[in-house]
Design a protein around this motif. Structure first.
Motif, PDB file in Angstrom:
ATOM      1  N   PHE A   1       0.962  -1.017   0.390  1.00 12.46           N
ATOM      2  CA  PHE A   1      -0.022   0.421  -0.054  1.00 12.46           C
ATOM      3  C   PHE A   1       1.346   1.605   0.046  1.00 12.46           C
ATOM      4  O   PHE A   1       1.718   1.308   0.972  1.00 12.46           O
ATOM      5  CB  PHE A   1      -0.631  -0.499   1.864  1.00 12.46           C
ATOM      6  CG  PHE A   1      -1.723  -1.172   0.823  1.00 12.46           C
ATOM      7  CD1 PHE A   1      -3.340  -1.596   0.177  1.00 12.46           C
ATOM      8  CD2 PHE A   1      -1.357  -2.327   2.592  1.00 12.46           C
ATOM      9  CE1 PHE A   1      -3.809  -1.945   0.677  1.00 12.46           C
ATOM     10  CE2 PHE A   1      -2.623  -3.223   2.142  1.00 12.46           C
ATOM     11  CZ  PHE A   1      -3.461  -3.437   1.799  1.00 12.46           C
TER      12      PHE A   1
ATOM     13  N   VAL B   1       4.033   1.442   1.944  1.00 14.05           N
ATOM     14  CA  VAL B   1       4.184   0.181   3.144  1.00 14.05           C
ATOM     15  C   VAL B   1       4.008  -1.296   2.506  1.00 14.05           C
ATOM     16  O   VAL B   1       2.923  -1.599   1.625  1.00 14.05           O
ATOM     17  CB  VAL B   1       2.995   0.146   4.085  1.00 14.05           C
ATOM     18  CG1 VAL B   1       2.670  -0.932   5.111  1.00 14.05           C
ATOM     19  CG2 VAL B   1       2.904   1.721   4.801  1.00 14.05           C
TER      20      VAL B   1
ATOM     21  N   ARG C   1       2.099  -8.221  15.813  1.00 14.30           N
ATOM     22  CA  ARG C   1       1.607  -7.277  16.626  1.00 14.30           C
ATOM     23  C   ARG C   1       0.095  -5.847  15.633  1.00 14.30           C
ATOM     24  O   ARG C   1      -0.283  -6.903  14.539  1.00 14.30           O
ATOM     25  CB  ARG C   1       2.318  -6.598  16.403  1.00 14.30           C
ATOM     26  CG  ARG C   1       4.050  -6.473  17.794  1.00 14.30           C
ATOM     27  CD  ARG C   1       5.203  -6.112  17.260  1.00 14.30           C
ATOM     28  NE  ARG C   1       6.028  -6.531  18.065  1.00 14.30           N
ATOM     29  CZ  ARG C   1       6.266  -5.898  19.088  1.00 14.30           C
ATOM     30  NH1 ARG C   1       5.982  -5.093  19.938  1.00 14.30           N
ATOM     31  NH2 ARG C   1       7.451  -6.362  19.913  1.00 14.30           N
ATOM     32  N   ASN C   2      -0.456  -5.134  16.181  1.00 13.29           N
ATOM     33  CA  ASN C   2      -1.088  -4.189  15.213  1.00 13.29           C
ATOM     34  C   ASN C   2      -0.103  -4.027  13.870  1.00 13.29           C
ATOM     35  O   ASN C   2       0.939  -3.719  14.314  1.00 13.29           O
ATOM     36  CB  ASN C   2      -1.789  -2.663  16.136  1.00 13.29           C
ATOM     37  CG  ASN C   2      -2.503  -3.349  17.192  1.00 13.29           C
ATOM     38  OD1 ASN C   2      -2.215  -2.903  17.935  1.00 13.29           O
ATOM     39  ND2 ASN C   2      -3.603  -3.324  16.668  1.00 13.29           N
ATOM     40  N   GLY C   3      -0.728  -3.721  12.789  1.00 12.22           N
ATOM     41  CA  GLY C   3      -0.286  -3.222  11.864  1.00 12.22           C
ATOM     42  C   GLY C   3       1.110  -4.708  11.201  1.00 12.22           C
ATOM     43  O   GLY C   3       1.516  -4.513  10.578  1.00 12.22           O
TER      44      GLY C   3
ATOM     45  N   SER D   1      -4.582  -9.174   8.428  1.00 13.67           N
ATOM     46  CA  SER D   1      -5.613  -8.740   7.720  1.00 13.67           C
ATOM     47  C   SER D   1      -5.863  -8.657   6.116  1.00 13.67           C
ATOM     48  O   SER D   1      -5.996  -8.956   5.323  1.00 13.67           O
ATOM     49  CB  SER D   1      -6.428  -7.482   8.255  1.00 13.67           C
ATOM     50  OG  SER D   1      -6.555  -7.858   9.888  1.00 13.67           O
TER      51      SER D   1
ATOM     52  N   GLN E   1     -13.127  -8.625  10.615  1.00 12.98           N
ATOM     53  CA  GLN E   1     -13.322  -7.204  11.258  1.00 12.98           C
ATOM     54  C   GLN E   1     -14.418  -6.964  11.852  1.00 12.98           C
ATOM     55  O   GLN E   1     -15.092  -6.485  12.549  1.00 12.98           O
ATOM     56  CB  GLN E   1     -11.960  -7.118  11.352  1.00 12.98           C
ATOM     57  CG  GLN E   1     -10.832  -7.581  12.529  1.00 12.98           C
ATOM     58  CD  GLN E   1      -9.415  -6.306  12.819  1.00 12.98           C
ATOM     59  OE1 GLN E   1      -9.771  -5.487  12.961  1.00 12.98           O
ATOM     60  NE2 GLN E   1      -8.510  -7.522  12.614  1.00 12.98           N
TER      61      GLN E   1
ATOM     62  N   GLU F   1      -9.307 -11.682  14.415  1.00 20.18           N
ATOM     63  CA  GLU F   1      -9.524 -11.386  15.626  1.00 20.18           C
ATOM     64  C   GLU F   1     -10.920 -11.505  16.294  1.00 20.18           C
ATOM     65  O   GLU F   1     -11.427 -11.276  16.461  1.00 20.18           O
ATOM     66  CB  GLU F   1      -9.153 -10.015  16.126  1.00 20.18           C
ATOM     67  CG  GLU F   1      -7.815 -10.015  15.207  1.00 20.18           C
ATOM     68  CD  GLU F   1      -6.282  -9.078  15.342  1.00 20.18           C
ATOM     69  OE1 GLU F   1      -7.373  -7.384  16.619  1.00 20.18           O
ATOM     70  OE2 GLU F   1      -6.492  -8.520  15.170  1.00 20.18           O
TER      71      GLU F   1
ATOM     72  N   HIS G   1      -4.080 -11.418  19.055  1.00 19.21           N
ATOM     73  CA  HIS G   1      -2.901 -10.840  19.548  1.00 19.21           C
ATOM     74  C   HIS G   1      -2.736 -11.323  20.918  1.00 19.21           C
ATOM     75  O   HIS G   1      -1.311 -11.619  21.135  1.00 19.21           O
ATOM     76  CB  HIS G   1      -3.100  -9.321  20.107  1.00 19.21           C
ATOM     77  CG  HIS G   1      -3.826  -8.749  18.372  1.00 19.21           C
ATOM     78  ND1 HIS G   1      -2.167  -7.790  18.259  1.00 19.21           N
ATOM     79  CD2 HIS G   1      -4.783  -7.318  18.865  1.00 19.21           C
ATOM     80  CE1 HIS G   1      -3.251  -7.307  17.034  1.00 19.21           C
ATOM     81  NE2 HIS G   1      -4.679  -6.837  17.590  1.00 19.21           N
TER      82      HIS G   1
HETATM   83  N1  ATP Z   1      -6.158  -0.824   2.490  1.00 17.89           N
HETATM   84  C1  ATP Z   1      -4.506   0.072   2.950  1.00 17.89           C
HETATM   85  N2  ATP Z   1      -4.178   1.557   2.698  1.00 17.89           N
HETATM   86  C2  ATP Z   1      -3.004   2.016   2.764  1.00 17.89           C
HETATM   87  N3  ATP Z   1      -2.986   1.250   4.112  1.00 17.89           N
HETATM   88  C3  ATP Z   1      -3.194  -0.261   4.445  1.00 17.89           C
HETATM   89  C4  ATP Z   1      -4.361  -0.812   4.003  1.00 17.89           C
HETATM   90  N4  ATP Z   1      -4.763  -1.717   5.034  1.00 17.89           N
HETATM   91  C5  ATP Z   1      -3.453  -2.202   5.419  1.00 17.89           C
HETATM   92  N5  ATP Z   1      -2.849  -1.141   5.719  1.00 17.89           N
HETATM   93  C6  ATP Z   1      -1.457  -1.227   6.483  1.00 17.89           C
HETATM   94  O1  ATP Z   1      -0.699  -2.350   5.500  1.00 17.89           O
HETATM   95  C7  ATP Z   1       0.041  -2.793   7.378  1.00 17.89           C
HETATM   96  C8  ATP Z   1      -0.937  -3.879   7.567  1.00 17.89           C
HETATM   97  O2  ATP Z   1      -1.655  -3.573   8.049  1.00 17.89           O
HETATM   98  P1  ATP Z   1      -3.106  -4.691   8.757  1.00 17.89           P
HETATM   99  O3  ATP Z   1      -4.373  -4.513   8.331  1.00 17.89           O
HETATM  100  O4  ATP Z   1      -2.519  -5.993   8.174  1.00 17.89           O
HETATM  101  O5  ATP Z   1      -2.209  -5.594  10.009  1.00 17.89           O
HETATM  102  P2  ATP Z   1      -3.108  -6.123  11.145  1.00 17.89           P
HETATM  103  O6  ATP Z   1      -1.345  -7.632  11.635  1.00 17.89           O
HETATM  104  O7  ATP Z   1      -3.903  -7.224  10.764  1.00 17.89           O
HETATM  105  O8  ATP Z   1      -2.896  -4.925  12.332  1.00 17.89           O
HETATM  106  P3  ATP Z   1      -4.345  -5.202  13.407  1.00 17.89           P
HETATM  107  O9  ATP Z   1      -3.892  -6.273  14.600  1.00 17.89           O
HETATM  108  O10 ATP Z   1      -3.895  -3.916  13.870  1.00 17.89           O
HETATM  109  O11 ATP Z   1      -5.451  -5.304  12.396  1.00 17.89           O
HETATM  110  C9  ATP Z   1      -0.424  -2.111   8.254  1.00 17.89           C
HETATM  111  O12 ATP Z   1       0.861  -0.628   8.054  1.00 17.89           O
HETATM  112  C10 ATP Z   1      -1.576  -0.899   7.426  1.00 17.89           C
HETATM  113  O13 ATP Z   1      -1.745   0.876   8.066  1.00 17.89           O
END
Ligand code: ATP
Length: 301
Positions: A18, A21, A42-44, A48, A86, A158, A190
């Motif tokens: 993205f 990223v 972790r978060n991010g 997902s 989610q 989650e 998590h």
């Molecule tokens: N549609 C999008 N547009 C821009 N960046 C995105 C998008 N979806 C995810 N990201 C970025 O990609 C990275 C991974 O996000 P992702 O949601 O897959 O993580 P996660 O492990 O599921 O996190 P969480 O536990 O917070 O749900 C993060 O840096 C997020 O900000």
């Protein structure tokens, strides 16, 4: 990585970006039919996004993602994959039975509704309105909806994030009764404990990459060792890192915590130094393993 023919899920070099990223950064992953796998991070970390690729909601920029050897859309359309994501949608004014029946009718070979309700543990809620349920009950209704197409793989993003302890137990009991039928489950979490208790295998994802893959026991062993802690009682920490087995030394206040690959040898050496006040020896925990395997995400500049 070679693809196994009968893998339920198969990622090969999958990348999803993205902008700058790299949310999924070269993932190779195979899940055999019948496995229950936790995606831990972790978060991010990219959980997902990995799930979105798996469900065909997003296309990988590089690499391939396959469900039963075919593009995900095909398996999704055939009802072979059920998902609980989610985001919660607006809840309609219908009963649980009506909602699950409605969804089931959209699939070619649905699961009998009574069976979906039974597996989700909500038979007694069949006649209740879905907008008047508790958080835990709502999650199990969503689980029944995910089962409606009679899937052999279920993906849960989650699923217990907002649930209290009792609702979590009820939810996992439902998931397990489905898994026991020989079905495949992939859930993200998590919660290290949940991954350890409810999954056959834990895949740790960090910065879009798989950094560990194995049972909870294997992860603990990979990080290794035990924790040997004792009171310094004013003594210097100099040389502790040179004691037999010691891999790292952490000092908090007057207490030293040594990570050791050979705790017996470390303890004997400490005893020779008369440094055994408040001595504690504990195996590495899954928390230790997780912290060692993942690094905090850097704040965006
Ligand atoms: N549609 C999008 N547009 C821009 N960046 C995105 C998008 N979806 C995810 N990201 C970025 O990609 C990275 C991974 O996000 P992702 O949601 O897959 O993580 P996660 O492990 O599921 O996190 P969480 O536990 O917070 O749900 C993060 O840096 C997020 O900000």
């Amino acid at each position: 990585m070679t693809q196994t023919k009968n893998a339920a899920v198969s990622f090969t070099g999958a990348v999803k970006t993205f902008g700058a990223v790299r949310a999924v950064d070269g993932v190779d992953l195979e899940i055999a039919a019948g496995e229950t796998v936790a995606l831990l991070g972790r978060n991010g970390a990219g959980k997902s996004t990995t799930i979105s690729l798996l469900l065909g909601l997003d296309e990988p920029d590089e690499g391939t993602v396959r469900l039963f050897g075919a593009p995900p859309e095909r398996a999704v359309r055939a009802g072979r994959v059920g998902a609980m994501l989610q985001e919660a949608r607006a809840v309609p004014r219908v009963t649980v039975q009506e909602l699950v029946s409605f969804v089931a009718r959209r699939y070619p070979e649905p699961m009998p509704v009574a069976r979906a309700l039974q597996l989700a543990g909500i038979t007694e809620l069949a006649g209740r309105r879905v907008d008047r349920l508790s958080g835990g009950q709502t999650q199990r209704v969503r689980f029944a909806v995910a089962l409606a197409g009679n899937p052999s793989v279920i993906v849960l993003d989650e699923p217990t994030a907002a649930l209290d302890v009792e609702a979590r137990h009820a939810f996992w009991a439902s998931m397990r009764s489905y898994a026991r039928l020989g079905h495949t489950v992939l859930f993200s979490t998590h919660h290290l404990q949940e991954a350890d208790v409810h999954a056959d295998r834990i895949v740790v994802i960090d910065h879009g990459r798989i950094v560990a893959d194995g049972t909870g026991e294997q992860l603990k062993r990979a990080v290794g060792g035990s924790l040997v802690a004792f009171d310094l009682a004013g003594r210097s920490t100099a040389g502790l890192e040179l004691l037999p087995g010691v891999r790292s030394v952490e000092v908090r206040g007057d207490r030293a915590r040594l990570r050791s690959d050979d705790p017996d040898a470390t303890v004997i050496a400490l005893a020779e130094l008369h440094a055994i006040r408040g001595l504690e020896v504990a195996p590495a925990s899954l928390d230790d393993a997780f912290l060692a395997l993942t690094a905090p995400l850097k704040e965006a500049a």
